[in-house]
Motif scaffolding. Structure first.
Motif, PDB file in Angstrom:
ATOM      1  N   GLY A 145     -27.846  52.459  29.699  1.00  0.00           N
ATOM      2  CA  GLY A 145     -28.518  52.296  28.422  1.00  0.00           C
ATOM      3  C   GLY A 145     -28.788  53.582  27.659  1.00  0.00           C
ATOM      4  O   GLY A 145     -29.496  53.553  26.658  1.00  0.00           O
ATOM      5  N   PHE A 146     -28.252  54.708  28.112  1.00  0.00           N
ATOM      6  CA  PHE A 146     -28.441  55.958  27.390  1.00  0.00           C
ATOM      7  C   PHE A 146     -27.404  56.018  26.275  1.00  0.00           C
ATOM      8  O   PHE A 146     -26.223  56.259  26.516  1.00  0.00           O
ATOM      9  N   ASP A 147     -27.850  55.796  25.045  1.00  0.00           N
ATOM     10  CA  ASP A 147     -26.927  55.674  23.910  1.00  0.00           C
ATOM     11  C   ASP A 147     -26.283  57.000  23.515  1.00  0.00           C
ATOM     12  O   ASP A 147     -25.301  57.011  22.789  1.00  0.00           O
ATOM     13  N   TRP A 148     -26.775  58.128  23.992  1.00  0.00           N
ATOM     14  CA  TRP A 148     -26.175  59.421  23.674  1.00  0.00           C
ATOM     15  C   TRP A 148     -25.007  59.747  24.590  1.00  0.00           C
ATOM     16  O   TRP A 148     -24.280  60.694  24.370  1.00  0.00           O
ATOM     17  N   ARG A 172     -24.186  67.352  28.483  1.00  0.00           N
ATOM     18  CA  ARG A 172     -23.289  66.202  28.398  1.00  0.00           C
ATOM     19  C   ARG A 172     -21.848  66.586  28.089  1.00  0.00           C
ATOM     20  O   ARG A 172     -20.924  65.874  28.461  1.00  0.00           O
ATOM     21  N   LYS A 219     -28.660  65.492  29.343  1.00  0.00           N
ATOM     22  CA  LYS A 219     -28.378  65.387  27.914  1.00  0.00           C
ATOM     23  C   LYS A 219     -27.883  66.713  27.349  1.00  0.00           C
ATOM     24  O   LYS A 219     -26.930  66.748  26.560  1.00  0.00           O
ATOM     25  N   ALA A 222     -24.104  55.608  30.140  1.00  0.00           N
ATOM     26  CA  ALA A 222     -24.048  54.631  29.050  1.00  0.00           C
ATOM     27  C   ALA A 222     -24.347  53.223  29.576  1.00  0.00           C
ATOM     28  O   ALA A 222     -25.046  52.448  28.918  1.00  0.00           O
TER      29      ALA A 222
END
Length: 51
Positions: A47-50, A32, A29, A44
């Motif tokens: 499921g990692f929305d960032w 990124r 994170k 993504a």
């Protein structure tokens, strides 16, 4: 959200290993902006929305 100190125990070739998932995720994170588009797309899709 996974806490930074979270670790999972996995078995590889009959040996136990602790994988520091929280540290890995925090590193991804924070870095990124240096990940490729493909790497961000894979995160993504998980499921990692960032990402």
């Amino acid at each position: 959200m996974i806490p930074r100190q979270h670790a999972e125990r996995i078995v590889v070739d009959g040996q136990d290993h602790d994988v520091r998932v929280g540290v890995w995720l925090a590193n991804q994170k924070s870095r990124r902006d240096r990940l490729s588009g493909e790497q961000l797309a894979q995160l993504a899709a998980l499921g990692f929305d960032w990402a």
